[in-house]
Design an enzyme around this catalytic site. Sequence first.
Site, PDB file in Angstrom:
ATOM      1  N   ALA A 287       1.392  -0.685  -0.123  1.00  0.00           N
ATOM      2  CA  ALA A 287      -0.006   0.073   0.247  1.00  0.00           C
ATOM      3  C   ALA A 287       0.787   1.368   0.240  1.00  0.00           C
ATOM      4  CB  ALA A 287      -1.189  -0.215   1.314  1.00  0.00           C
ATOM      5  N   SER A 288       0.115   1.907  -0.562  1.00  0.00           N
ATOM      6  CA  SER A 288       1.332   3.308  -0.675  1.00  0.00           C
ATOM      7  C   SER A 288       1.411   4.111   0.497  1.00  0.00           C
ATOM      8  CB  SER A 288       0.703   4.613  -1.652  1.00  0.00           C
ATOM      9  OG  SER A 288       0.658   4.025  -3.093  1.00  0.00           O
ATOM     10  N   THR A 289       0.473   4.421   1.211  1.00  0.00           N
ATOM     11  CA  THR A 289       0.450   5.052   2.659  1.00  0.00           C
ATOM     12  C   THR A 289      -0.029   4.178   3.518  1.00  0.00           C
ATOM     13  OG1 THR A 289      -1.660   5.538   2.617  1.00  0.00           O
ATOM     14  CG2 THR A 289       0.187   6.794   1.680  1.00  0.00           C
TER      15      THR A 289
END
Length: 74
Positions: A8-10
């Site tokens: 996941a990016s964050t």
Amino acid sequence: MKIGYVRASTEEQKTIRQEIIMQQLGVEKVFIDKASGKRGAERPQLEKMLNFVREGDTVVVESFSRFARSTRDL
């Protein structure tokens, strides 16, 4: 052995959809990062996975974008 990589990016984004896909595909070991996919980003679980994988293993990702933004970045 089937080995999965989930990203996941964050920290706020959820990985459950990707984790369910891994389970459905019979993946035996999953490495999960919550980090940007941009070049040079710290992704410790990706490093662990690359060190863990052996000849004959299959690496599974939900989409190419989970590894990198482009083939050049990869």
